[in-house]
Structures are given as C-alpha cells and as structure tokens.
Design a protein around this motif. Structure first.
Motif, PDB file in Angstrom:
ATOM      1  N   ARG A 203       0.821  -1.213   0.000  1.00 23.94           N
ATOM      2  CA  ARG A 203       0.000   0.000   0.000  1.00 23.94           C
ATOM      3  C   ARG A 203       0.855   1.264   0.000  1.00 23.94           C
ATOM      4  O   ARG A 203       0.455   2.288  -0.564  1.00 23.94           O
ATOM      5  CB  ARG A 203      -0.925   0.022   1.213  1.00 23.94           C
ATOM      6  N   LEU A 204       2.010   1.180   0.640  1.00 23.32           N
ATOM      7  CA  LEU A 204       2.873   2.355   0.770  1.00 23.32           C
ATOM      8  C   LEU A 204       4.004   2.384  -0.253  1.00 23.32           C
ATOM      9  O   LEU A 204       4.728   3.379  -0.334  1.00 23.32           O
ATOM     10  CB  LEU A 204       3.472   2.395   2.181  1.00 23.32           C
ATOM     11  N   GLY A 205       4.177   1.299  -0.987  1.00 22.00           N
ATOM     12  CA  GLY A 205       5.332   1.202  -1.877  1.00 22.00           C
ATOM     13  C   GLY A 205       6.622   1.160  -1.087  1.00 22.00           C
ATOM     14  O   GLY A 205       7.659   1.677  -1.516  1.00 22.00           O
ATOM     15  N   ALA A 206       6.599   0.523   0.084  1.00 24.03           N
ATOM     16  CA  ALA A 206       7.729   0.543   1.008  1.00 24.03           C
ATOM     17  C   ALA A 206       8.724  -0.560   0.690  1.00 24.03           C
ATOM     18  O   ALA A 206       8.392  -1.578   0.081  1.00 24.03           O
ATOM     19  CB  ALA A 206       7.238   0.386   2.445  1.00 24.03           C
ATOM     20  N   GLY A 207       9.956  -0.345   1.136  1.00 22.84           N
ATOM     21  CA  GLY A 207      10.946  -1.398   1.171  1.00 22.84           C
ATOM     22  C   GLY A 207      11.010  -1.989   2.558  1.00 22.84           C
ATOM     23  O   GLY A 207      10.643  -1.347   3.550  1.00 22.84           O
ATOM     24  N   VAL A 208      11.470  -3.243   2.655  1.00 23.29           N
ATOM     25  CA  VAL A 208      11.487  -3.962   3.919  1.00 23.29           C
ATOM     26  C   VAL A 208      12.896  -4.482   4.201  1.00 23.29           C
ATOM     27  O   VAL A 208      13.586  -4.973   3.297  1.00 23.29           O
ATOM     28  CB  VAL A 208      10.498  -5.144   3.888  1.00 23.29           C
ATOM     29  N   ALA A 209      13.324  -4.350   5.450  1.00 21.72           N
ATOM     30  CA  ALA A 209      14.539  -4.997   5.953  1.00 21.72           C
ATOM     31  C   ALA A 209      14.173  -5.714   7.248  1.00 21.72           C
ATOM     32  O   ALA A 209      13.112  -5.458   7.836  1.00 21.72           O
ATOM     33  CB  ALA A 209      15.647  -3.972   6.205  1.00 21.72           C
ATOM     34  N   THR A 210      15.028  -6.618   7.694  1.00 21.80           N
ATOM     35  CA  THR A 210      14.759  -7.327   8.940  1.00 21.80           C
ATOM     36  C   THR A 210      15.965  -7.242   9.868  1.00 21.80           C
ATOM     37  O   THR A 210      17.100  -7.032   9.431  1.00 21.80           O
ATOM     38  CB  THR A 210      14.449  -8.822   8.699  1.00 21.80           C
ATOM     39  N   SER A 211      15.696  -7.408  11.145  1.00 25.84           N
ATOM     40  CA  SER A 211      16.771  -7.656  12.097  1.00 25.84           C
ATOM     41  C   SER A 211      17.264  -9.078  11.887  1.00 25.84           C
ATOM     42  O   SER A 211      16.645  -9.878  11.176  1.00 25.84           O
ATOM     43  CB  SER A 211      16.273  -7.474  13.528  1.00 25.84           C
ATOM     44  N   LEU A 212      18.371  -9.427  12.530  1.00 29.16           N
ATOM     45  CA  LEU A 212      18.879 -10.792  12.424  1.00 29.16           C
ATOM     46  C   LEU A 212      17.857 -11.790  12.956  1.00 29.16           C
ATOM     47  O   LEU A 212      17.603 -12.834  12.338  1.00 29.16           O
ATOM     48  CB  LEU A 212      20.201 -10.900  13.181  1.00 29.16           C
TER      49      LEU A 212
ATOM     50  N   LEU B 131      19.548  -6.210   8.288  1.00 28.11           N
ATOM     51  CA  LEU B 131      20.207  -4.934   8.546  1.00 28.11           C
ATOM     52  C   LEU B 131      21.291  -5.122   9.596  1.00 28.11           C
ATOM     53  O   LEU B 131      21.129  -5.873  10.549  1.00 28.11           O
ATOM     54  CB  LEU B 131      19.181  -3.912   9.051  1.00 28.11           C
ATOM     55  N   GLY B 132      22.390  -4.410   9.428  1.00 28.10           N
ATOM     56  CA  GLY B 132      23.410  -4.391  10.470  1.00 28.10           C
ATOM     57  C   GLY B 132      24.751  -4.897  10.004  1.00 28.10           C
ATOM     58  O   GLY B 132      25.000  -5.070   8.810  1.00 28.10           O
ATOM     59  N   GLU B 133      25.612  -5.158  10.964  1.00 30.46           N
ATOM     60  CA  GLU B 133      26.986  -5.555  10.658  1.00 30.46           C
ATOM     61  C   GLU B 133      27.049  -6.826   9.829  1.00 30.46           C
ATOM     62  O   GLU B 133      27.917  -6.983   8.986  1.00 30.46           O
ATOM     63  CB  GLU B 133      27.767  -5.744  11.956  1.00 30.46           C
ATOM     64  N   VAL B 134      26.150  -7.777  10.087  1.00 30.66           N
ATOM     65  CA  VAL B 134      26.160  -9.039   9.356  1.00 30.66           C
ATOM     66  C   VAL B 134      25.284  -8.968   8.107  1.00 30.66           C
ATOM     67  O   VAL B 134      25.139  -9.976   7.407  1.00 30.66           O
ATOM     68  CB  VAL B 134      25.685 -10.192  10.249  1.00 30.66           C
ATOM     69  N   GLY B 135      24.695  -7.795   7.839  1.00 29.88           N
ATOM     70  CA  GLY B 135      23.652  -7.710   6.840  1.00 29.88           C
ATOM     71  C   GLY B 135      24.111  -7.318   5.457  1.00 29.88           C
ATOM     72  O   GLY B 135      25.280  -7.463   5.079  1.00 29.88           O
ATOM     73  N   THR B 136      23.177  -6.769   4.680  1.00 26.10           N
ATOM     74  CA  THR B 136      23.367  -6.514   3.257  1.00 26.10           C
ATOM     75  C   THR B 136      23.534  -5.023   2.984  1.00 26.10           C
ATOM     76  O   THR B 136      23.080  -4.169   3.754  1.00 26.10           O
ATOM     77  CB  THR B 136      22.159  -7.027   2.452  1.00 26.10           C
ATOM     78  N   THR B 137      24.154  -4.728   1.854  1.00 27.17           N
ATOM     79  CA  THR B 137      24.265  -3.332   1.433  1.00 27.17           C
ATOM     80  C   THR B 137      22.901  -2.757   1.077  1.00 27.17           C
ATOM     81  O   THR B 137      22.645  -1.568   1.299  1.00 27.17           O
ATOM     82  CB  THR B 137      25.211  -3.219   0.239  1.00 27.17           C
TER      83      THR B 137
ATOM     84  N   ALA C  28      23.165 -14.882   7.282  1.00 26.58           N
ATOM     85  CA  ALA C  28      22.351 -13.681   7.106  1.00 26.58           C
ATOM     86  C   ALA C  28      22.265 -13.265   5.653  1.00 26.58           C
ATOM     87  O   ALA C  28      21.228 -12.784   5.191  1.00 26.58           O
ATOM     88  CB  ALA C  28      22.919 -12.539   7.954  1.00 26.58           C
ATOM     89  N   ARG C  29      23.342 -13.458   4.892  1.00 32.65           N
ATOM     90  CA  ARG C  29      23.404 -12.926   3.531  1.00 32.65           C
ATOM     91  C   ARG C  29      23.110 -13.944   2.441  1.00 32.65           C
ATOM     92  O   ARG C  29      22.616 -13.570   1.374  1.00 32.65           O
ATOM     93  CB  ARG C  29      24.796 -12.336   3.276  1.00 32.65           C
ATOM     94  N   HIS C  30      23.433 -15.207   2.683  1.00 30.76           N
ATOM     95  CA  HIS C  30      23.425 -16.178   1.586  1.00 30.76           C
ATOM     96  C   HIS C  30      22.403 -17.296   1.726  1.00 30.76           C
ATOM     97  O   HIS C  30      22.191 -18.035   0.760  1.00 30.76           O
ATOM     98  CB  HIS C  30      24.819 -16.799   1.428  1.00 30.76           C
ATOM     99  N   LEU C  31      21.791 -17.471   2.890  1.00 32.27           N
ATOM    100  CA  LEU C  31      20.775 -18.512   3.038  1.00 32.27           C
ATOM    101  C   LEU C  31      19.402 -17.871   2.949  1.00 32.27           C
ATOM    102  O   LEU C  31      18.989 -17.128   3.840  1.00 32.27           O
ATOM    103  CB  LEU C  31      20.936 -19.240   4.370  1.00 32.27           C
ATOM    104  N   GLU C  32      18.696 -18.169   1.870  1.00 34.17           N
ATOM    105  CA  GLU C  32      17.374 -17.594   1.626  1.00 34.17           C
ATOM    106  C   GLU C  32      16.331 -18.523   2.232  1.00 34.17           C
ATOM    107  O   GLU C  32      16.175 -19.668   1.796  1.00 34.17           O
ATOM    108  CB  GLU C  32      17.159 -17.433   0.127  1.00 34.17           C
ATOM    109  N   LEU C  33      15.622 -18.032   3.249  1.00 32.44           N
ATOM    110  CA  LEU C  33      14.667 -18.869   3.963  1.00 32.44           C
ATOM    111  C   LEU C  33      13.301 -18.817   3.280  1.00 32.44           C
ATOM    112  O   LEU C  33      12.688 -17.758   3.182  1.00 32.44           O
ATOM    113  CB  LEU C  33      14.524 -18.391   5.412  1.00 32.44           C
ATOM    114  N   PRO C  34      12.788 -19.957   2.834  1.00 37.69           N
ATOM    115  CA  PRO C  34      11.421 -19.961   2.288  1.00 37.69           C
ATOM    116  C   PRO C  34      10.398 -19.895   3.406  1.00 37.69           C
ATOM    117  O   PRO C  34      10.708 -20.221   4.564  1.00 37.69           O
ATOM    118  CB  PRO C  34      11.357 -21.304   1.547  1.00 37.69           C
ATOM    119  N   PRO C  35       9.172 -19.490   3.103  1.00 38.26           N
ATOM    120  CA  PRO C  35       8.133 -19.469   4.141  1.00 38.26           C
ATOM    121  C   PRO C  35       7.939 -20.862   4.729  1.00 38.26           C
ATOM    122  O   PRO C  35       7.992 -21.872   4.020  1.00 38.26           O
ATOM    123  CB  PRO C  35       6.884 -19.006   3.374  1.00 38.26           C
ATOM    124  N   GLY C  36       7.756 -20.923   6.031  1.00 40.14           N
ATOM    125  CA  GLY C  36       7.548 -22.197   6.690  1.00 40.14           C
ATOM    126  C   GLY C  36       8.779 -22.787   7.338  1.00 40.14           C
ATOM    127  O   GLY C  36       8.672 -23.728   8.131  1.00 40.14           O
TER     128      GLY C  36
END
Length: 588
Positions: free
Chosen positions: A233-242, A259-265, A398-406
């Motif tokens: 609805r807002l056209g927002a971007g999303v980031a997560t904590s670890l 987001l953060g030291e272990v996170g992504t650019t 944090a950067r390379h393992l893509e977690l699927p839903p579930g």
C-alpha cells in the motif's frame, strides 16, 4: 503403593502445563525429581544433556522454536552455574524458560559441598521470579507462579527445591492444585491493541511519507501477510533484524535482507534513503545502520512498551500485538504506493543479489564459506528448522541462506554466546521429529558443545520419523572469528584451532559423516547428507581469509556531524555516497 512425594507433585504440575520434555543433567541435589521424571513414562520426557549449559540452551531453543515454555533442571553448585548462559540467552531474546534447581545444604559444620547462594546467583538472569520451596503444600502454586511469570514477562524464572523437600511425602488427602490457565502455554495473556488516536496518528504519518522503510523483528513472527500488504500500500521497502530474518519470504523483490553488521548493502541503503520508518517487533541493537537522527519520522510497534524508543527516537509509539496492530493500521492506510521509491528499492535488491552471487563464486583456498551456504540455499527443504551458532557463520547465514516461508530459524541473537546451535537443533528436532533440522556452526562452536551433544543425537535419532538432523561444520581452524579482515577479538593474528575429524567423529557414533575440501563437491555433499537415512555431519574445509565485508552504513561520514544539523545537511548535499541515496534524492 509408594507414598506420593513432592518430586511427584513437580511432575504433575509439569504435566498440567503440558510440558513435553525437561532438559537437564542429573545430580544428587535434584535426583528425586529426576527419578520422578524417569517414572513418568515419558510424560514429560527427561532429556539428559552432556552439560548443563547445553540443557539450558535446549530449553531456550524449545521456547524459541515452539513458542512454549522451556524447562531445564540442574543440581546445585557448578550445575546451577552452568545454566546461566542459556538462561541469559532466554532473557535477552525474551523467551519463557523455567529452571528447577535442587539444593542440599546439609553438610559438616553447616557447610554443604558445592554450596552457592542460589538466590543471588539467579537474581539477575531470573529477576522476575526466583523462589525457594519451603513446604510441600506450597510447591504446586510455586511452580504455577513460575510458569505464569515466565509466560507473562517472556523471560526465565527459577524455582529452588531443597532435597529434603523433594523427598517429603504428600498426604493422600491433600487436594490437588487447581488447574492452570486455559489456552496454549506461552501464548499471549490478553489482546493488546493501541488506542484509536495513536493508530490514526501512525496512519497519517505513514501515509504522508514519500519513501517508507519497514524494519521487521522477531516480534512480528505471525504478521507476514499484514507486513506485505502494508508495504504494498505504501510502496515501502522492507529490511529485517537478524532475529527477524525468518518472518518474511526473502524472495520478495522489495525485501532488502538483514540490517546491520552481518547484513546486506541493500538494507543499509534502504535506511539511508528513507524518510519514514516503521519498526515492527524489533529491538535491533545495530543502530549505526539506522537512519541518521532527524532524517526520518518513525512509528514503532511493540507489545512491550518498555522497548518503545530504546533504540531510536519514535514519533508515534504503538503498544500492541504486531499482527492485530498492523491490521488496524491497514484499515486506516489508503493504497498510495510510491512506485518510483519501490523501484529504487528493488534495484538495490537486484544489485545486492548480484554482489552476493559474485562473492560466493570468488575463489578461495580450499572452499569459500559463502558458497557452502549458497549451495544450501538452493536445496533447503521447504519445511523444518535451522539453528545458527555464533561466529562468521552468522554473516554467511544472514546474507546467503534464503529462507522460504515455513522454515523456522533461530540463533542466540542478543547474547551472542557460542555453542548454542546443536542444543537448539536438538530441541527443534525433539519437538517435531517428522521434520528436517539443520545446525549451522563453525569448528569453534562445534568444539564448545557440539562434539559432546552429538552423543545425545546418537542416543535419540532412531525414534525420529524423519531421521535428518544435518550439522554443518565450517572448519577454518581459526580461533579469532574475525574472517579475512582481522576484525575479531584476536585481530589478524588469531590462534589456530586444533584440527578435529568432525565427520569421522560422527561416523564413530554411528551417524553419517562427509568431509568436503573441493568447491565443486559442495553441492553433491549437500545432496548426500540431505538424503541420508540418519543424522549427518557435513564438514566443509573453508578458507579463514575470506573477508566478512560488513556493509558501510549509508551516509556513515555524516554521523559525527548530527549534532550540527546545518553542517550535516551541507555535507549531505555533496556527499551522497550510495547509489540508492542518490536515486532517493531524485524523488524529492
């Protein structure tokens, strides 16, 4: 018929609270409770760990993976001390755990062997509730209060039971304690929603924002659908904590990652370019990667009002359950997406994914650890659990393992204590023995608790409907935990760990073990362990020189100038040092 004892009462109260298992290590001062558990026929089941620290991590892991109360027990003295690490993990990550500790203060000249003042020992970590049992009739209510407090405060509690009390008989005519509260143990005690006026103010602030960012934490674990709907609805971007990494589908095109030291650019750039920030269920400590103070207007949603504004200034606080609060916001926020901002965010995500793929493909000696996690990402089962330890493995996870839903994932997110992953994985596997579980850890963590707790795995696995518990050991023999940039506590001169045949140790225990030291064999090695008919250890020999490459906070050079707003704005005008921030400027 044997007389009923207080130890039997303890088992009855655990059963009343639907506790499926208790983790611990036997000892003389807690022996009567252990004996009562052994006689309980598996309801609840007693899981002996090789060390009390592991038992406490198992209890914390059970709470994290199941949203139920975890229970651990120990004897006095060193056994009680060893519980502290796992209990602090539960305290700092807000999980309900009940510790039951035995004490025997009888001894020569009034001094007991292994005697430690338990009230003071647990006074901080279990500050919400530490109580001694004194009389048999008090014990049921005492345990009920410990469970209710742990549930209500999302924190660990402690009950100390003297040995003499545990063996005391309970008269047959003593009435049973009243039943506990109805509902799922560990669930919310009440419906919590912000006031309408606060919801209206938050909706107005979000609607007027031109470049909205949403930061998601573990407190939003049931609100994925509402977060995606609000972001659209807002056209927002999303980031997560670890800790919030498992909440959303990471394949979403506007999901910038951790987001953060272990996170992504991409996540750092999202924070640098936004003008409005919505924090949902997060207490993320990496505030250096947040927007510059004064750059954004902020709404924070948290069920615990004590956490509002502790990490970042907040314009509109919303104390309430994340899911219901976001639903109330959705009813007030019209669909006015900023497609240009969403396009900027998605472009940043695309660039990051290309960068991540290039980093994982970079040559290393012998294997690039990033490649190991990337190869797993393509093969990760679409159900089950992932437990992650502390060390460089967190960066690659944090950067390379893509977690699927579930897929559920947990780590020692706030305390950062090494040695948690295998105890976590055991707790997750025991809770759902029909689902695969993975533990991701380095060789240092494996030498902390992992080698010993593989014995526990070997003892239990034949009862599991799905035998797969896969332990990844990234073996770089590096003590520093620094990676190639030498930023760990031991710097670039980190000690070398002794090499251990981790896969061979698994085979010695009757488990499956694979050792891989060639990059082209990483994928086939994952295929082998994920198809094995028993728990497996995948030992990957990786290069300790691969740099961690933490993302630079967007507009990092301006952070020393925030006290001088005019100076910051002048420098900002000529120093937009990330592509995303430059593009964001064009949207003004």
């Amino acid at each position: 018929m044997a007389d009923r004892t207080v130890a039997d009462l303890v088992v009855e109260r655990l059963r009343a609270w639907h506790v499926p298992r208790v983790f611990g290590s036997p000892g003389a001062a807690i022996a009567p409770v252990v004996a009562a558990l052994d006689a309980a026929g598996g309801d609840p089941e007693f899981i002996p760990a090789r060390h009390e620290e592991s038992a406490a991590f198992m209890a914390s892991g059970h709470a994290k993976f199941t949203a139920e109360v975890g229970v651990c027990l120990a004897t006095q003295g060193p056994g009680a001390v060893h519980l502290l690490d796992g209990l602090y993990d539960a305290k700092l990550d807000s999980k309900p755990v009940v510790a039951i500790v035995g004490e025997d203060v009888t001894g020569p000249l009034g001094g007991a062997y292994e005697e430690i003042g338990l009230s003071r020992l647990f006074g901080d970590v279990c500050h919400q509730f530490v109580r001694y049992g004194r009389l048999p009739g008090q014990v049921p209510a005492l345990l009920d209060q410990a469970f209710r407090t742990a549930t209500a405060t999302r924190s660990p509690t402690c009950v100390v039971l003297p040995h003499a009390l545990q063996v005391a008989t309970v008269p047959d005519l003593q009435p049973q304690a009243a039943g506990v509260m109805s509902g799922v143990p560990g669930g919310p005690l009440a419906r919590v929603l912000p006031h309408d006026a606060d919801l209206d103010a938050a909706a107005s602030l979000l609607t007027t924002g031109r470049r909205v960012a949403i930061l998601v934490g573990q407190g939003a674990h049931d609100a994925a659908a509402e977060i995606v709907a609000l972001a659209d609805r807002l056209g927002a971007g999303v980031a997560t904590s670890l800790l919030g990494k498992p909440v959303l589908d990471e394949r979403l095109p506007f999901h910038t990652g951790v987001l953060g030291e272990v996170g992504t650019t991409a996540a750092a750039q999202l924070m640098g370019g936004c003008d409005t920030l919505l924090l949902v269920g997060t207490n993320d400590p990496w505030t250096d990667w947040f927007p510059l103070p004064g750059q954004v207007r902020t709404v924070q949603v948290d069920i615990d009002g004590r956490r509002i504004g502790t990490r970042y200034p907040v314009d509109v606080p919303l104390v309430g359950d994340a899911t219901e609060t976001l639903r109330a916001l959705l009813a007030r926020v019209p669909a006015r997406p900023n497609q240009r901002w969403r396009g900027v965010v998605e472009s940043a995500v695309d660039r990051w994914r290309q960068t991540a793929a290039e980093r994982a493909a970079a040559p290393a000696e012998p294997i690039n650890p990033q490649r190991v996690l990337q190869e797993l990402s393509a093969r990760l089962p679409h159900r089950g659990a992932v437990a992650v330890d502390v060390g460089s493995v967190i960066y690659w996870y944090a950067r390379h393992l893509e977690l699927p839903p579930g897929v559920r994932a947990q780590l020692c997110g706030t305390l950062g204590s090494m040695g948690c992953a295998l105890p976590y994985a055991l707790a997750a596997k025991l809770a759902r023995p029909d689902e695969p579980v993975l533990a991701l850890l380095g060789d240092g963590a494996m030498q902390f608790n992992g080698l010993a707790e593989l014995i526990t795995v070997a003892h239990h696995w034949r009862r599991w409907r799905d035998p797969r518990l896969v332990v990844l050991v990234l073996n770089n023999r590096d003590h520093s935990g620094a990676g190639g940039d030498g930023r760990g506590p031991f710097g670039a001169l980190g000690d070398r760990r002794p090499d251990v045949p981790y896969a061979g140790w698994a085979r010695l225990l009757g488990l499956h073990g694979v050792r891989v030291d060639r990059p082209e064999l990483v994928g086939p090695a994952w295929d082998e362990v994920l198809a094995a008919d028993r728990p497996s250890v995948l030992e990957a020999v990786v290069d300790p020189a691969v740099p961690l490459e933490s993302p630079e906070p967007a507009l990092a050079d301006l952070r020393g100038l925030v006290a001088d707003g005019d100076a910051a704005r002048r420098v900002r005008d000529r120093m937009l040092d990330t592509r995303m921030t430059v593009e964001a400027e064009d949207l003004r």
